[in-house]
Scaffold this active site. Structure first.
Site, PDB file in Angstrom:
ATOM      1  N   CYS A 383       0.840  -1.206   0.000  1.00  0.00           N
ATOM      2  CA  CYS A 383       0.000   0.000   0.000  1.00  0.00           C
ATOM      3  C   CYS A 383       0.878   1.261   0.000  1.00  0.00           C
ATOM      4  O   CYS A 383       1.514   1.542  -1.008  1.00  0.00           O
ATOM      5  CB  CYS A 383      -1.019  -0.044   1.124  1.00  0.00           C
ATOM      6  SG  CYS A 383      -2.477   0.930   0.707  1.00  0.00           S
ATOM      7  N   HIS A 509      -3.663  -5.181   0.236  1.00  0.00           N
ATOM      8  CA  HIS A 509      -3.098  -5.699   1.490  1.00  0.00           C
ATOM      9  C   HIS A 509      -3.154  -7.229   1.503  1.00  0.00           C
ATOM     10  O   HIS A 509      -4.130  -7.805   2.018  1.00  0.00           O
ATOM     11  CB  HIS A 509      -3.891  -5.163   2.685  1.00  0.00           C
ATOM     12  CG  HIS A 509      -3.713  -3.706   2.913  1.00  0.00           C
ATOM     13  ND1 HIS A 509      -2.802  -3.203   3.809  1.00  0.00           N
ATOM     14  CD2 HIS A 509      -4.326  -2.633   2.358  1.00  0.00           C
ATOM     15  CE1 HIS A 509      -2.871  -1.872   3.803  1.00  0.00           C
ATOM     16  NE2 HIS A 509      -3.790  -1.511   2.926  1.00  0.00           N
ATOM     17  N   GLU A 511      -1.654  -9.177   3.359  1.00  0.00           N
ATOM     18  CA  GLU A 511      -1.570  -9.690   4.735  1.00  0.00           C
ATOM     19  C   GLU A 511      -2.931 -10.020   5.330  1.00  0.00           C
ATOM     20  O   GLU A 511      -3.018 -10.824   6.253  1.00  0.00           O
ATOM     21  CB  GLU A 511      -0.810  -8.697   5.624  1.00  0.00           C
ATOM     22  CG  GLU A 511      -1.520  -7.394   5.974  1.00  0.00           C
ATOM     23  CD  GLU A 511      -1.345  -6.281   4.944  1.00  0.00           C
ATOM     24  OE1 GLU A 511      -1.047  -6.579   3.774  1.00  0.00           O
ATOM     25  OE2 GLU A 511      -1.532  -5.092   5.307  1.00  0.00           O
TER      26      GLU A 511
HETATM   27  N1  GLN Z   1      -2.101   6.653   2.587  1.00  0.00           N
HETATM   28  C1  GLN Z   1      -2.164   5.883   1.381  1.00  0.00           C
HETATM   29  C2  GLN Z   1      -3.509   6.039   0.679  1.00  0.00           C
HETATM   30  O1  GLN Z   1      -4.480   6.389   1.299  1.00  0.00           O
HETATM   31  C3  GLN Z   1      -1.843   4.415   1.632  1.00  0.00           C
HETATM   32  C4  GLN Z   1      -2.837   3.744   2.531  1.00  0.00           C
HETATM   33  C5  GLN Z   1      -2.317   2.443   3.140  1.00  0.00           C
HETATM   34  O2  GLN Z   1      -1.112   2.223   3.202  1.00  0.00           O
HETATM   35  N2  GLN Z   1      -3.229   1.614   3.629  1.00  0.00           N
HETATM   36  O3  GLN Z   1      -3.601   5.761  -0.478  1.00  0.00           O
END
Ligand code: GLN
Length: 535
Positions: A383, A509, A511
């Site tokens: 992310c 994600h 995970e």
């Molecule tokens: N802050 C980033 C976004 O909103 C990544 C979010 C995250 O790592 N879950 O796109």
């Protein structure tokens, strides 16, 4: 069709006793006896969901397939049961009140005074039975967040009392409590447990089973004393001794026959033994690795390891699967600069840059990416970690020196990560990110395609910003490839650098989907690459 049975898990004496793990362990034992089980958590705080909480408050925010932002215990439930949870599995006081107040405004209670009893408790009871009424489960385990005696827990305890009264043959109450050891006296003490059980009883809830967290073995006489004064059968006093890992708990609970005692109370078949051979094999390989690797986890919430719970658990799943112990080094991205990045990462076999929000620590993440990229150390960006890899590549390879994400610098002249179109009009912060499961098509010949072994995957998301496709050609010309694309929106979900041993950034994600029974293939592949790098 027989109606579902309900197990309520309450907590006494102190918080952090591990209700989530006890619930998940009991569920694992019941599941391995062939019952269809799910676990849900009711949290007494006023946030509608934990999505707006800082990880320091409550640890990681776990995300389900249907896009619910939930308590991290749901991650444990999924990892133990290998079965997805949903919006219905996590309810907060905020959600309960929101729904009752919406009903009031709609006129559902027209003419009546709306009150905690019965309106809030009815809403809680209804929600406690949603999954049970779906016909998909034989047993629904409900974990009540908080500690018995808290003012905010009262409506939940009252709801449990009413359900036990309404469905006496379908309910069991398990009370998790602490038996402290007083070293000065050289004794385990039962009084705090007696008091917390008394407090439950005063509310009309009579626990059937006591699960006793303890640092020392409970003697027969302590078990008898607890049984007598807490009004439970002696075989219903279950010892939960401190374990080396959470994955040891199902076996300990089996030895204490927690599953049998609960099944007996629910009137379900309890003959024979739960078969947890696969689970035990998993734990055996975890404890008997043939190799080790050192992996850096670079993030800004590293002081509180629960902030990255699903990531560290995914490494545990991969460790057992590969018989390769992953030693995680928690590195605070705020402390990284060009020099300290070398110092911190030079002995690492792999580098993972973690998800996150906001500008704090972002520059350190970029140094970590750069170090891993230039030194050909396996790199995994998740992310914000993926977004950091894109920004780093833009700055240092494409020479867009001021490249950034508009999350960190709205004025950047190279917005290589930009807010998603759908997010531009969003005003409310709660529950409005791109959340939950989305499809992604994988490019043949990529690491991702080889790792997943299929053309199309589904993974869970939680973000507002995205790879800016205006720059895609520039990146691809200079070596960073988009290898996973969302088929509907064209959003870039995966980036890779082909002339690097293992460099993968994912917007989703992974995970959240790794379980004991199904370690996530990307984590497995990353650890394998780290092991190869080491040798
Ligand atoms: N802050 C980033 C976004 O909103 C990544 C979010 C995250 O790592 N879950 O796109």
């Amino acid at each position: 069709m027989a109606s579902a049975k309900y197990v309520f898990v309450t907590g006494g004496v102190t918080s952090s006793l591990g209700k989530g793990i006890i619930s998940a362990s009991l569920a694992t034992l019941l599941q391995s006896r062939g019952f269809r089980v799910t676990i849900q958590k009711f949290d007494p705080y006023l946030n509608v969901d934990p999505g707006t909480l800082n990880p320091y408050e409550h640890g990681e925010c776990f995300v389900t397939d249907d896009g619910a932002e939930t308590d991290l215990d749901l991650g444990h439930y999924e990892r133990f049961l290998n079965h997805p949870t949903s919006q219905a599995n996590n309810v907060t006081t905020g959600r309960v009140y929101q729904s009752v107040i919406e009903k009031e405004r709609r006129g559902d209670f027209l003419g009546k005074t709306v009150q905690v009893i019965p309106h809030i408790t009815n809403e809680i009871k209804e929600r406690m039975q949603i999954l049970g009424n779906s016909g998909d489960y034989d047993v629904v385990i409900t974990e009540l967040g908080g500690t018995v005696g808290d003012i905010e827990s009262l409506p939940y305890v009252e709801s449990v009392r009413q359900l036990c009264w309404e469905r006496p043959d379908d309910c069991a109450v398990v009370h998790l409590t602490l038996i402290p050891y007083l070293s000065a006296a050289g004794e385990l003490k039962t009084k705090p447990t007696q008091h917390s059980v008394k407090s439950l009883q005063e509310s009309g809830v009579f626990p059937d089973v006591l699960v006793c967290r303890t640092e020392y073995e409970l003697t027969e006489s302590i078990r008898r004393k607890l049984a007598l004064f807490c009004n439970v059968q002696t075989d219903s006093v279950i010892q939960s001794i401190d374990a080396a890992t959470i994955y040891d708990v199902p076996k300990l609970m089996k030895e204490e026959q927690l599953d049998k005692v609960v099944l007996k109370k629910l009137g379900l078949s309890h003959t024979g033994e739960a078969d947890i051979t696969n689970w035990e094999e998993f734990v055996y390989h975890l404890n008997n690795p043939k190799h080790t690797v050192d992996i850096a986890l670079v993030g800004k919430y590293v002081e509180l390891k629960d902030s990255y719970k699903s990531i560290s658990e995914s490494f545990i799943h991969a460790s057992s699967f590969l018989r390769c112990k992953v030693i995680l080094h928690w590195i605070c991205s705020e402390k990284l600069d060009a020099t300290s990045a070398i110092e911190s990462l030079k002995n690492m076999d792999g580098v993972l840059v973690a998800p996150g929000f906001g500008p704090r620590g972002i520059e350190g993440k970029l140094y970590a990416v750069q170090y891993a990229r230039e030194n050909k150390i396996p790199f995994f960006g998740i992310c914000l970690g993926m977004q950091a890899s894109v920004i780093e590549y833009a700055r240092n390879v494409l020479h867009y020196v001021s490249a950034h994400s508009t999350e960190m610098n709205p004025e950047t002249s190279y917005p290589v990560i930009d807010i998603m179109k759908a997010q531009k009009k969003v005003i409310n912060m709660g529950g409005t990110m791109r959340l939950g499961s989305c499809a992604c098509e994988l490019k043949k010949g990529s690491i991702a395609h080889a790792v997943y072994g299929v053309d199309k995957i589904d993974e869970r998301h939680r973000h507002r910003y995205e790879f800016n496709n205006l720059y895609l050609n520039d990146f691809e010309k200079l070596g960073m490839k988009a290898t996973g694309i969302n088929p509907e929106s064209g959003l870039v979900e995966i980036v890779e650098i082909p002339n690097h041993p293992w460099f993968v950034g994912v917007q989703f994600h992974p995970e959240y989907k790794s379980t004991v029974a199904n370690p996530h293939p990307l984590f497995v592949s990353f650890v394998k690459a780290a092991l190869k790098n080491k040798s």
